[in-house]
Design an enzyme around this catalytic site. Structure first.
Site, PDB file in Angstrom:
ATOM      1  N   LYS A 104      83.131 -43.646   7.640  1.00 23.79           N
ATOM      2  CA  LYS A 104      82.602 -44.591   8.850  1.00 23.79           C
ATOM      3  C   LYS A 104      81.683 -45.523   8.289  1.00 23.79           C
ATOM      4  O   LYS A 104      80.727 -45.155   7.101  1.00 23.79           O
ATOM      5  CB  LYS A 104      82.098 -44.172  10.016  1.00 23.79           C
ATOM      6  CG  LYS A 104      82.150 -44.932  11.273  1.00 23.79           C
ATOM      7  CD  LYS A 104      83.697 -44.925  11.798  1.00 23.79           C
ATOM      8  CE  LYS A 104      83.727 -45.965  13.104  1.00 23.79           C
ATOM      9  NZ  LYS A 104      85.071 -45.648  13.774  1.00 23.79           N
TER      10      LYS A 104
HETATM   11  P1  NAD Z   1      85.543 -54.310  20.149  1.00 23.80           P
HETATM   12  O1  NAD Z   1      84.227 -55.078  19.434  1.00 23.80           O
HETATM   13  O2  NAD Z   1      86.735 -55.046  20.130  1.00 23.80           O
HETATM   14  O3  NAD Z   1      85.273 -54.040  21.666  1.00 23.80           O
HETATM   15  C1  NAD Z   1      84.233 -53.418  22.398  1.00 23.80           C
HETATM   16  C2  NAD Z   1      84.134 -53.843  23.722  1.00 23.80           C
HETATM   17  O4  NAD Z   1      83.005 -52.925  24.517  1.00 23.80           O
HETATM   18  C3  NAD Z   1      83.590 -55.177  24.004  1.00 23.80           C
HETATM   19  O5  NAD Z   1      84.430 -55.563  25.348  1.00 23.80           O
HETATM   20  C4  NAD Z   1      82.217 -55.110  24.193  1.00 23.80           C
HETATM   21  O6  NAD Z   1      81.617 -56.129  24.822  1.00 23.80           O
HETATM   22  C5  NAD Z   1      81.859 -53.715  25.029  1.00 23.80           C
HETATM   23  N1  NAD Z   1      80.770 -53.145  24.685  1.00 23.80           N
HETATM   24  C6  NAD Z   1      80.008 -53.187  23.399  1.00 23.80           C
HETATM   25  N2  NAD Z   1      78.868 -52.558  23.587  1.00 23.80           N
HETATM   26  C7  NAD Z   1      78.885 -52.215  25.397  1.00 23.80           C
HETATM   27  C8  NAD Z   1      77.940 -51.436  25.994  1.00 23.80           C
HETATM   28  N3  NAD Z   1      76.889 -50.864  25.487  1.00 23.80           N
HETATM   29  N4  NAD Z   1      78.489 -51.177  27.360  1.00 23.80           N
HETATM   30  C9  NAD Z   1      79.533 -51.512  27.655  1.00 23.80           C
HETATM   31  N5  NAD Z   1      80.373 -52.161  26.988  1.00 23.80           N
HETATM   32  C10 NAD Z   1      80.102 -52.784  25.502  1.00 23.80           C
HETATM   33  O7  NAD Z   1      85.841 -52.700  19.594  1.00 23.80           O
HETATM   34  P2  NAD Z   1      87.069 -52.027  19.540  1.00 23.80           P
HETATM   35  O8  NAD Z   1      87.735 -51.978  18.450  1.00 23.80           O
HETATM   36  O9  NAD Z   1      87.651 -52.344  20.965  1.00 23.80           O
HETATM   37  O10 NAD Z   1      86.424 -50.377  19.799  1.00 23.80           O
HETATM   38  C11 NAD Z   1      86.023 -49.824  20.982  1.00 23.80           C
HETATM   39  C12 NAD Z   1      86.002 -48.359  20.977  1.00 23.80           C
HETATM   40  O11 NAD Z   1      87.137 -47.874  20.541  1.00 23.80           O
HETATM   41  C13 NAD Z   1      84.938 -47.850  19.842  1.00 23.80           C
HETATM   42  O12 NAD Z   1      84.388 -46.700  20.123  1.00 23.80           O
HETATM   43  C14 NAD Z   1      85.687 -47.517  18.701  1.00 23.80           C
HETATM   44  O13 NAD Z   1      85.215 -46.843  17.684  1.00 23.80           O
HETATM   45  C15 NAD Z   1      87.168 -47.040  19.269  1.00 23.80           C
HETATM   46  N6  NAD Z   1      88.208 -47.416  18.348  1.00 23.80           N
HETATM   47  C16 NAD Z   1      88.702 -48.427  17.847  1.00 23.80           C
HETATM   48  C17 NAD Z   1      89.859 -48.380  17.293  1.00 23.80           C
HETATM   49  C18 NAD Z   1      90.493 -49.717  16.705  1.00 23.80           C
HETATM   50  O14 NAD Z   1      91.276 -49.851  16.126  1.00 23.80           O
HETATM   51  N7  NAD Z   1      89.657 -50.942  16.755  1.00 23.80           N
HETATM   52  C19 NAD Z   1      90.798 -47.332  16.691  1.00 23.80           C
HETATM   53  C20 NAD Z   1      89.980 -46.011  17.429  1.00 23.80           C
HETATM   54  C21 NAD Z   1      88.901 -45.968  18.115  1.00 23.80           C
END
Ligand code: NAD
Length: 416
Positions: A104
């Protein structure tokens, strides 16, 4: 006192080590990361001033293959968090039986405060600083919170310029025009959907009329919101970093997606039927499925008692702490763990990597078919083990994942 994400990740290893009777030497080993690089990133800002940022890239385990894991840009990123996220990637890749390890990265920065040019300079300098520990055979970054296909394109270009040839396989989640894969952007949401569908089948539930609540409305939260909305579910509430919106009759998800994709915050959306709520309030709304899809440590011993749902589908990594897990178990809430539920992203990232290496690209129906196959196989293994041993899904998922890592370590031996 609240545990940090790395402490949570280590505690989860202890819980499972006891359950599976893991060799204490291995337990000790798995709690350490293979390597952690801290880099300083000086960036010339548009006004001529110099800002200094800190970045990280961590490899937890590469015993089953090159490291794989996202890159996060956030003012809250620190080494502790990146280590935890790398550990969870090891388990996720192992559970899905992908020939990849766990890694990561992160940069401590609020990207909304940077211009596009500043963001590009930051990304290119970060890439240069970690160049010796990434590569198609070493570690392959991907998007995570606040990073996207454009940022992956800059990483790919910087790496390629340094190598003197195009190396598309150095990152996944790239734009399709430069070696990205169809279906990658929606992959995590699709994987969540397949997992929820499989779980509801086991429980004899019809989720298509369900009430859903989602924290986080980015790549993961936005995609699953859209998929469930299209299936006829009522999405009662969604949130982003600015706060959330609630409507007991169900929000109009497509309009909200258009709004946030144009760069707006949910709190600024106006519809007189919708109530503005906080992220904390959102978590205690009564619903059928609660999907935390923002950050880790959201459901803790402090608020776990307030949760009122049948199923928690972990879109985010590490949203539920081990203490909260115990409370939820007593309340009879099914938690579909992150390393299973949100594995769709890394799965299609793996397909993208394979396509780049072979220089042969697949159609969307093949991507989704193969994604579903891998997700359902992992789900079935986890579900069966959980039934057989009467243990939570998370413990079952960890036992399968850690057993494969332990076997690989045993077969390879400890060097020298
Ligand atoms: P992203 O940046 O596209 O979206 C994140 C969302 O969370 C946004 O709506 C943001 O405003 C919100 N957010 C950020 N900080 C916040 C807080 N303190 N309180 C409430 N909301 C908050 O990110 P993503 O890719 O959707 O990732 C979200 C989660 O999913 C993370 O934990 C990431 O590790 C996990 N994840 C992502 C993927 C992927 O393919 N993108 C895969 C597996 C897991």
């Amino acid at each position: 006192m609240e545990l940090t994400p790395f402490e949570v990740a280590k505690k989860q290893i202890d819980v499972v080590a006891e359950e599976m009777g893991l060799d204490p030497n291995l337990t000790k080993y798995l709690k350490r990361v293979e390597r952690a690089l801290i880099v300083t990133i000086p960036v010339r800002m548009d006004d001529g001033s110099l800002e200094i940022f800190e970045g990280y890239r961590v490899h937890h385990s590469t015993v089953r293959g090159p490291g794989k894991g996202g890159l996060r840009y956030s003012p809250e990123v620190n080494l502790d968090e990146v280590k935890a996220l790398a550990i969870w990637m090891t388990w996720k890749c192992s559970l899905l039986n992908l020939p990849l390890g766990g890694a990561k990265g992160g940069v401590c920065v609020d990207p909304r405060k940077l211009s596009k040019r500043e963001l590009e300079r930051l990304t290119r300098r970060y890439t240069s600083e970690i160049i010796n520990i990434i590569g198609p055979d070493i570690d392959i970054p991907a998007p995570d919170v606040n990073t996207n296909a454009q940022i992956m394109a800059w990483i790919m270009d910087t790496y390629s310029m340094n190598k003197g040839r195009s190396v598309p396989g150095v990152v996944t989640g790239k734009p399709i025009e430069i070696g990205g894969s169809v279906g990658r952007e929606s992959a995590t949401g699709m994987g969540l959907y397949y997992t929820l569908e499989a779980m509801c089948e086991k429980l004899n539930l019809d989720f298509k009329s369900y009430k859903i609540v989602i924290q986080g409305f980015g790549n993961v939260g936005g995609t699953i919101a859209e998929l469930l909305f299209k299936e006829g579910c009522k999405v009662l509430a969604v949130s982003d970093i600015s706060g959330g919106l609630y409507y007991s009759e169900g929000l109009e998800i497509e309009k909200l997606l258009k709004w946030t994709k144009e760069g707006n915050y949910l709190k600024d959306y106006t519809d007189e039927r919708y109530d503005l709520i906080t992220n904390e309030e959102l978590l205690s709304i009564e619903c059928d499925v609660l999907i935390p899809a923002a950050l880790e440590n959201q459901i803790t011993e402090k608020n776990a008692n307030d949760i009122k749902c049948k199923i928690i589908l972990e879109g985010a990594n590490g949203p539920v702490t081990p203490e909260a897990d115990k409370i939820l178990l007593n309340k009879g809430i099914h938690v579909i763990p992150d390393i299973l539920a949100n594995g769709g992203g890394v799965c299609v990232s793996y397909f993208e990597y394979v396509q780049d290496i072979r220089a042969y690209f697949w159609e969307l129906d093949r991507i989704n078919r193969e994604l579903k196959k891998i997700m359902l196989k992992a789900f079935e293994e986890v579900y069966e083990l959980s039934k057989e041993r009467n243990i939570p899904l998370r413990t079952a998922a960890y036992i399968i994942a850690i057993s494969r890592i332990a076997k690989a370590i045993e077969l390879r031996g400890i060097f020298p």
